[in-house]
Scaffold this motif. Structure first.
Motif, PDB file in Angstrom:
ATOM      1  N   THR A 136     -58.997 -25.317 -69.609  1.00 56.39           N
ATOM      2  CA  THR A 136     -58.697 -23.940 -69.077  1.00 56.39           C
ATOM      3  C   THR A 136     -58.461 -23.085 -68.224  1.00 56.39           C
ATOM      4  O   THR A 136     -59.870 -23.306 -67.352  1.00 56.39           O
ATOM      5  CB  THR A 136     -59.233 -22.635 -70.390  1.00 56.39           C
ATOM      6  OG1 THR A 136     -60.726 -23.077 -70.500  1.00 56.39           O
ATOM      7  CG2 THR A 136     -58.516 -23.523 -71.507  1.00 56.39           C
TER       8      THR A 136
ATOM      9  N   ARG B 181     -59.625 -20.016 -67.810  1.00 58.04           N
ATOM     10  CA  ARG B 181     -61.634 -19.657 -68.065  1.00 58.04           C
ATOM     11  C   ARG B 181     -62.218 -20.648 -68.209  1.00 58.04           C
ATOM     12  O   ARG B 181     -63.313 -20.065 -67.294  1.00 58.04           O
ATOM     13  CB  ARG B 181     -61.530 -18.479 -69.732  1.00 58.04           C
ATOM     14  CG  ARG B 181     -62.948 -18.188 -69.860  1.00 58.04           C
ATOM     15  CD  ARG B 181     -62.894 -16.548 -69.473  1.00 58.04           C
ATOM     16  NE  ARG B 181     -61.752 -15.834 -69.360  1.00 58.04           N
ATOM     17  CZ  ARG B 181     -62.369 -15.293 -71.019  1.00 58.04           C
ATOM     18  NH1 ARG B 181     -62.766 -15.173 -72.099  1.00 58.04           N
ATOM     19  NH2 ARG B 181     -60.958 -14.656 -70.907  1.00 58.04           N
ATOM     20  N   ASP B 182     -62.368 -21.390 -68.507  1.00 60.28           N
ATOM     21  CA  ASP B 182     -63.169 -22.662 -68.535  1.00 60.28           C
ATOM     22  C   ASP B 182     -63.888 -22.861 -67.100  1.00 60.28           C
ATOM     23  O   ASP B 182     -64.468 -22.405 -66.640  1.00 60.28           O
ATOM     24  CB  ASP B 182     -63.210 -23.818 -69.655  1.00 60.28           C
ATOM     25  CG  ASP B 182     -63.029 -23.616 -70.416  1.00 60.28           C
ATOM     26  OD1 ASP B 182     -63.789 -22.054 -71.048  1.00 60.28           O
ATOM     27  OD2 ASP B 182     -62.567 -24.511 -70.918  1.00 60.28           O
TER      28      ASP B 182
ATOM     29  N   SER C  97     -65.093 -19.765 -65.246  1.00 62.29           N
ATOM     30  CA  SER C  97     -67.072 -19.232 -65.929  1.00 62.29           C
ATOM     31  C   SER C  97     -67.523 -20.065 -65.315  1.00 62.29           C
ATOM     32  O   SER C  97     -69.441 -19.167 -64.722  1.00 62.29           O
ATOM     33  CB  SER C  97     -66.499 -19.409 -67.050  1.00 62.29           C
ATOM     34  OG  SER C  97     -66.593 -20.397 -67.593  1.00 62.29           O
TER      35      SER C  97
ATOM     36  N   TYR D 204     -58.775 -10.115 -62.104  1.00 62.96           N
ATOM     37  CA  TYR D 204     -59.819 -11.119 -62.963  1.00 62.96           C
ATOM     38  C   TYR D 204     -60.947 -11.319 -62.729  1.00 62.96           C
ATOM     39  O   TYR D 204     -61.734 -10.493 -64.255  1.00 62.96           O
ATOM     40  CB  TYR D 204     -59.222 -12.207 -62.539  1.00 62.96           C
ATOM     41  CG  TYR D 204     -59.531 -13.312 -63.377  1.00 62.96           C
ATOM     42  CD1 TYR D 204     -58.493 -14.130 -64.580  1.00 62.96           C
ATOM     43  CD2 TYR D 204     -60.619 -13.974 -63.055  1.00 62.96           C
ATOM     44  CE1 TYR D 204     -59.198 -15.244 -65.658  1.00 62.96           C
ATOM     45  CE2 TYR D 204     -61.600 -15.262 -64.190  1.00 62.96           C
ATOM     46  CZ  TYR D 204     -60.968 -15.960 -65.089  1.00 62.96           C
ATOM     47  OH  TYR D 204     -60.775 -16.830 -66.153  1.00 62.96           O
TER      48      TYR D 204
ATOM     49  N   GLY E 214     -63.574  -9.087 -66.169  1.00 65.60           N
ATOM     50  CA  GLY E 214     -64.616  -9.443 -66.681  1.00 65.60           C
ATOM     51  C   GLY E 214     -66.077  -8.772 -66.226  1.00 65.60           C
ATOM     52  O   GLY E 214     -66.572  -8.380 -67.128  1.00 65.60           O
TER      53      GLY E 214
ATOM     54  N   THR F   1     -56.396  -8.167 -74.116  1.00 64.44           N
ATOM     55  CA  THR F   1     -54.945  -9.319 -73.799  1.00 64.44           C
ATOM     56  C   THR F   1     -53.834  -7.934 -74.013  1.00 64.44           C
ATOM     57  O   THR F   1     -52.852  -7.913 -73.231  1.00 64.44           O
ATOM     58  CB  THR F   1     -54.978  -9.845 -75.089  1.00 64.44           C
ATOM     59  OG1 THR F   1     -56.042 -10.855 -74.666  1.00 64.44           O
ATOM     60  CG2 THR F   1     -53.450 -10.583 -74.598  1.00 64.44           C
TER      61      THR F   1
ATOM     62  N   TRP G  48     -57.476 -12.763 -67.307  1.00 63.77           N
ATOM     63  CA  TRP G  48     -58.741 -13.717 -67.689  1.00 63.77           C
ATOM     64  C   TRP G  48     -58.410 -12.634 -69.873  1.00 63.77           C
ATOM     65  O   TRP G  48     -59.010 -13.269 -69.654  1.00 63.77           O
ATOM     66  CB  TRP G  48     -59.264 -11.960 -67.096  1.00 63.77           C
ATOM     67  CG  TRP G  48     -60.812 -11.901 -67.416  1.00 63.77           C
ATOM     68  CD1 TRP G  48     -62.190 -13.387 -66.770  1.00 63.77           C
ATOM     69  CD2 TRP G  48     -61.431 -11.301 -68.797  1.00 63.77           C
ATOM     70  NE1 TRP G  48     -63.517 -12.639 -68.127  1.00 63.77           N
ATOM     71  CE2 TRP G  48     -63.101 -11.897 -68.783  1.00 63.77           C
ATOM     72  CE3 TRP G  48     -60.471 -10.541 -69.732  1.00 63.77           C
ATOM     73  CZ2 TRP G  48     -63.290 -11.196 -70.071  1.00 63.77           C
ATOM     74  CZ3 TRP G  48     -61.791 -10.018 -70.643  1.00 63.77           C
ATOM     75  CH2 TRP G  48     -62.968 -10.636 -71.100  1.00 63.77           C
TER      76      TRP G  48
ATOM     77  N   GLY H  76     -58.089 -15.578 -71.710  1.00 65.98           N
ATOM     78  CA  GLY H  76     -58.864 -16.355 -72.268  1.00 65.98           C
ATOM     79  C   GLY H  76     -58.721 -18.093 -72.037  1.00 65.98           C
ATOM     80  O   GLY H  76     -58.307 -18.551 -71.205  1.00 65.98           O
ATOM     81  N   GLU H  77     -59.007 -18.231 -73.301  1.00 66.76           N
ATOM     82  CA  GLU H  77     -58.718 -19.822 -73.139  1.00 66.76           C
ATOM     83  C   GLU H  77     -57.114 -20.851 -73.717  1.00 66.76           C
ATOM     84  O   GLU H  77     -56.815 -21.078 -73.706  1.00 66.76           O
ATOM     85  CB  GLU H  77     -59.488 -20.335 -74.724  1.00 66.76           C
ATOM     86  CG  GLU H  77     -61.007 -20.221 -75.089  1.00 66.76           C
ATOM     87  CD  GLU H  77     -61.500 -20.642 -73.678  1.00 66.76           C
ATOM     88  OE1 GLU H  77     -61.585 -21.715 -73.379  1.00 66.76           O
ATOM     89  OE2 GLU H  77     -62.075 -19.902 -72.972  1.00 66.76           O
TER      90      GLU H  77
ATOM     91  N   TYR I 217     -51.646 -16.252 -61.320  1.00 68.97           N
ATOM     92  CA  TYR I 217     -51.934 -17.389 -61.996  1.00 68.97           C
ATOM     93  C   TYR I 217     -51.751 -18.573 -60.611  1.00 68.97           C
ATOM     94  O   TYR I 217     -53.002 -19.010 -60.746  1.00 68.97           O
ATOM     95  CB  TYR I 217     -50.568 -18.702 -62.700  1.00 68.97           C
ATOM     96  CG  TYR I 217     -50.492 -19.200 -63.049  1.00 68.97           C
ATOM     97  CD1 TYR I 217     -52.008 -19.676 -63.966  1.00 68.97           C
ATOM     98  CD2 TYR I 217     -50.094 -20.558 -62.972  1.00 68.97           C
ATOM     99  CE1 TYR I 217     -52.368 -20.843 -64.703  1.00 68.97           C
ATOM    100  CE2 TYR I 217     -50.914 -22.127 -63.412  1.00 68.97           C
ATOM    101  CZ  TYR I 217     -51.866 -22.081 -64.113  1.00 68.97           C
ATOM    102  OH  TYR I 217     -51.954 -23.428 -64.470  1.00 68.97           O
TER     103      TYR I 217
END
Length: 359
Positions: A2, A4-5, A8, A61, A65, A176, A221, A224-225, A260
């Motif tokens: 993802t 986010r992964d 992060s 983004y 966060g 969101t 952001w 998320g996943e 994106y």
């Protein structure tokens, strides 16, 4: 994986992505600064405008966060320390180093009072005085020492609005929906404005269009996943932009796919140059003054393709000095624990230099 992964972790290429975008601004400005005509354009945006849109998407983004992790006062302090120290030093360098050199080259008297006014009048990041004296009277793009700095005000405005909106408990509970609502409202308003004949070049119009890219980054952001970094997602975004470019509506409808693609680049690009230092801001604020100086040096006579690498070679050391001695120490002020402080909160960001991009 993802989005986010991928973003992060400390091992990503967002700082490199921002440096590439800053380089594209140099490429775009080589034409007007050197007197070779208008910026190169793709669709309804110049190359520089594409790059600025990417900057705002990345900021949206990262700053979202940051705001979700920090209290409002911490958020405001960190944003101010990220922008203002490097900006103020840039104003001083232009007013008291580059402008005098230009005066020597042109035989124009250096106006100390106007130089001081240039620093003071612009110190709030609202550019109201673009020139110092008459030393830029005969260059192809006269009277403006740093044309890029106009975007700082929209950037700061996005920070302020982000800080205030996410102070509202309901907005924090459903980021969101909040981000989607803001992005949708901005898109509808921008399309309506364009339909009524409002074009780029006016301050409100430019801000709202840039804010849409910021909101798109914020929305990604918030998802998320649910957003993946994959060839299918990348191809879909490219196809969307490819359809919008010939229609000339990227600036109205392309915020989300563009955001994106920029973020996916930062997540998947194997180049990690800049992980420990973010030179993009320094490149961005010093590039135009350097390009103006190249006019005096006569480099532009060889054409824009010669002035672009020359600008890059000269601006990178300035950006490194700005990061090393101004920006990084200023950011570090927010991470020094006062005497008697309790345990660090679990959401405090890692020290600068750990590899995490600086918002």
């Amino acid at each position: 994986m993802t989005l986010r992964d991928a973003l992060s972790t400390r091992d990503n290429a967002l700082n490199f992505a921002r440096l590439v975008l800053a380089g594209l601004v140099i490429v775009s400005h080589a034409w007007p600064a050197g007197g070779f005509g208008k910026d190169p354009q793709l669709g309804d945006l110049t190359v520089g405008s594409w790059a600025v849109a990417g900057f705002f998407a990345i900021s949206g983004y990262l700053v979202t966060g940051s705001r979700m992790r920090l209290s409002l006062d911490q958020f405001v302090l960190r944003r101010a320390l990220r922008i203002y120290p490097g900006f103020w030093v840039c104003l001083l360098v232009v007013a008291f180093a580059l402008a005098p050199l230009a005066c020597l080259r042109t035989g124009t008297p250096f106006d100390l009072e106007r130089a001081a006014s240039f620093v003071w009048a612009n110190s709030g990041a609202v550019m109201v005085q673009y020139g110092v004296g008459g030393e830029l009277g005969k260059v192809p793009y006269p009277g403006i020492w740093d044309a890029s700095l106009w975007t700082l005000l929209p950037e700061l405005a996005c920070y302020v609005l982000m800080g205030l909106v996410l102070t509202w408990p309901a907005a924090r509970r459903d980021v969101t929906r909040t981000a989607l609502g803001v992005l949708s409202a901005l898109t509808i308003f921008n399309v309506a404005s364009a339909t009524m004949g409002v074009t780029r070049g006016t301050t409100p119009s430019d801000f709202l269009r840039l804010a849409a890219y910021f909101a798109a980054g914020s929305f990604l952001w918030a998802l998320g996943e649910r957003v993946r970094v994959s060839p299918r997602w990348v191809l879909g975004s490219i196809v969307m932009l490819a359809l919008l470019v010939p229609l000339g509506v990227v600036d109205l409808l392309g915020a989300l796919p563009l955001a994106y693609l920029v973020l996916a680049f930062g997540a998947s690009c194997p180049v990690r140059w800049g992980v420990d230092r973010d030179l993009s801001y320094g490149v961005y604020v010093y590039a135009w003054p350097v390009q103006q100086m190249l006019v005096f040096a006569g480099v532009v006579r060889f054409g824009p393709l010669a002035s672009i690498p020359a600008a890059g070679v000269l601006v990178l050391p300035l950006a490194w000095l700005s990061w090393t001695f101004i920006e990084r120490p200023a950011i570090g002020l927010t991470r020094r624990r006062p005497q008697g402080a309790g345990p660090l909160h679990a959401t405090v960001r890692p020290p600068v230099g750990s590899g995490e991009p600086v918002a």
